[in-house]
Design an enzyme around this catalytic site. Structure first.
Site, PDB file in Angstrom:
ATOM      1  CB  SER A 188      -3.701   9.759  -0.507  1.00 11.37           C
ATOM      2  OG  SER A 188      -4.158   8.686   0.287  1.00 11.37           O
ATOM      3  CE1 TYR A 208       1.687   9.300   1.377  1.00 12.01           C
ATOM      4  CE2 TYR A 208      -0.535   8.737   2.100  1.00 12.01           C
ATOM      5  CZ  TYR A 208       0.406   8.856   1.091  1.00 12.01           C
ATOM      6  OH  TYR A 208       0.055   8.544  -0.203  1.00 12.01           O
TER       7      TYR A 208
END
Length: 305
Positions: free
Chosen positions: A148, A174
């Site tokens: 990501s 994350y």
């Protein structure tokens, strides 16, 4: 923005005889990844926590197998590996979790790092013999891991992987897991390329999926600010799966690994202090650092052994 879909990428590609595993294939871009692979003729196994949802996906995409896999559960990963027989040609590490508060596994591991990185690491490690067999059969085997743009927010913090000493920040956690995804590809390729196994990392771009359902207001506000700044434009799940399919089927990645792909091509390398909003099509140096990749592999091996 590359507006191609996963179906566009596999158009004219014959994957008959290819055995593929897609983790997290019961929702979001995982479904579209599995759908396009199946349409191209691949034999796809959906590795999912919810096998009922997986079965519904199989009916939706017109074929495939379902096998239970909970990446945060070491026993579940080991059982999945034990059940797998025969060659494996394509492993797509697509599944991921986002949490809004500190959550730990029974081992005490921070859940996002445990699921997004350690679970996939253990899975790939366990399936390496099958990948090597697949490579001998077809000339190469590929591992594709979904990362990501969030990787730009944090390197892997080796002295506090599981937020035991620093205040918990779900976005930083994350981000660390997404950097780890890229470092895995770097080191897996270095170690496994002699067996014709290569690994690459992809950024799917902005896709509205179930991952966002548990966002805090801060996380929602940050995403809205990134969109307003032009850091990304939302893609459909089929468009989001396109770069995964590039890494999975494009001839140029059959024997070349350790890359980070964005919008269907290799991302430009940016410095570690680069601003995310104005460099969202890039990959930070810390996500491709070979020394960090080797260190992460050693730490991860010790944790999952």
């Amino acid at each position: 923005m590359d507006t191609r879909t996963a179906d566009d990428v596999v158009a004219g590609v014959d994957l008959t005889g290819v055995r593929a595993i897609v983790t997290g294939a019961s929702s979001g871009i995982g479904v579209e990844t599995a759908r396009s692979l199946a349409r191209a003729g691949a034999q796809v196994t959906l590795a999912v926590r919810n096998t009922d949802a997986g079965a519904a996906t199989v009916r939706d995409i017109g074929g495939g197998d379902v096998s239970r896999l909970d990446l945060a559960d070491r026993a579940s990963v080991a059982a999945f590996v034990e059940r797998w027989t025969g060659p494996l040609h394509l492993l797509i590490n697509n599944a991921g979790v986002v949490v809004s508060r500190l959550t730990r596994t029974p081992e005490g591991w921070e859940l996002q790092f445990a699921t997004n990185h350690l679970g996939h690491f253990a899975l790939a490690l366990g399936l390496r013999p099958a990948l090597a067999e697949g490579a001998r059969e077809r000339g190469s085997a590929r591992v594709v891991t979904v990362s990501s743009t969030a990787h730009m927010r944090s390197p892997v913090v080796f002295d506090d992987l599981h937020f035991e000493r620093r205040p918990y920040d779900p976005q930083a956690a994350y981000a660390q897991s997404k950097t780890a995804n890229s470092l895995f590809s770097v080191e897996a390729t270095r170690r496994w390329a002699p067996d014709s196994i290569v690994a690459n990392t992809v950024n799917p771009g902005g896709v509205a999926t179930g991952l966002q359902r548990d966002f805090t207001q801060q996380q929602k506000d940050y995403l809205a600010a990134a969109e307003a700044a032009g850091a990304f434009v939302y893609k459909t799940p089929q468009q989001g799966a396109a770069t995964t399919l590039v890494a999975a089927v494009a001839p140029e990645y059959a024997h070349s690994g350790g890359h980070y792909l964005d919008n269907g091509r290799e991302a430009r390398l940016v410095e570690n202090d680069a601003d995310l909003f104005t460099n969202s099509d890039g990959v930070k140096r810390w996500a491709l650092d070979p020394e960090a990749a080797q260190r992460l592999w050693k730490v991860s091996s010790e944790l999952v052994s």
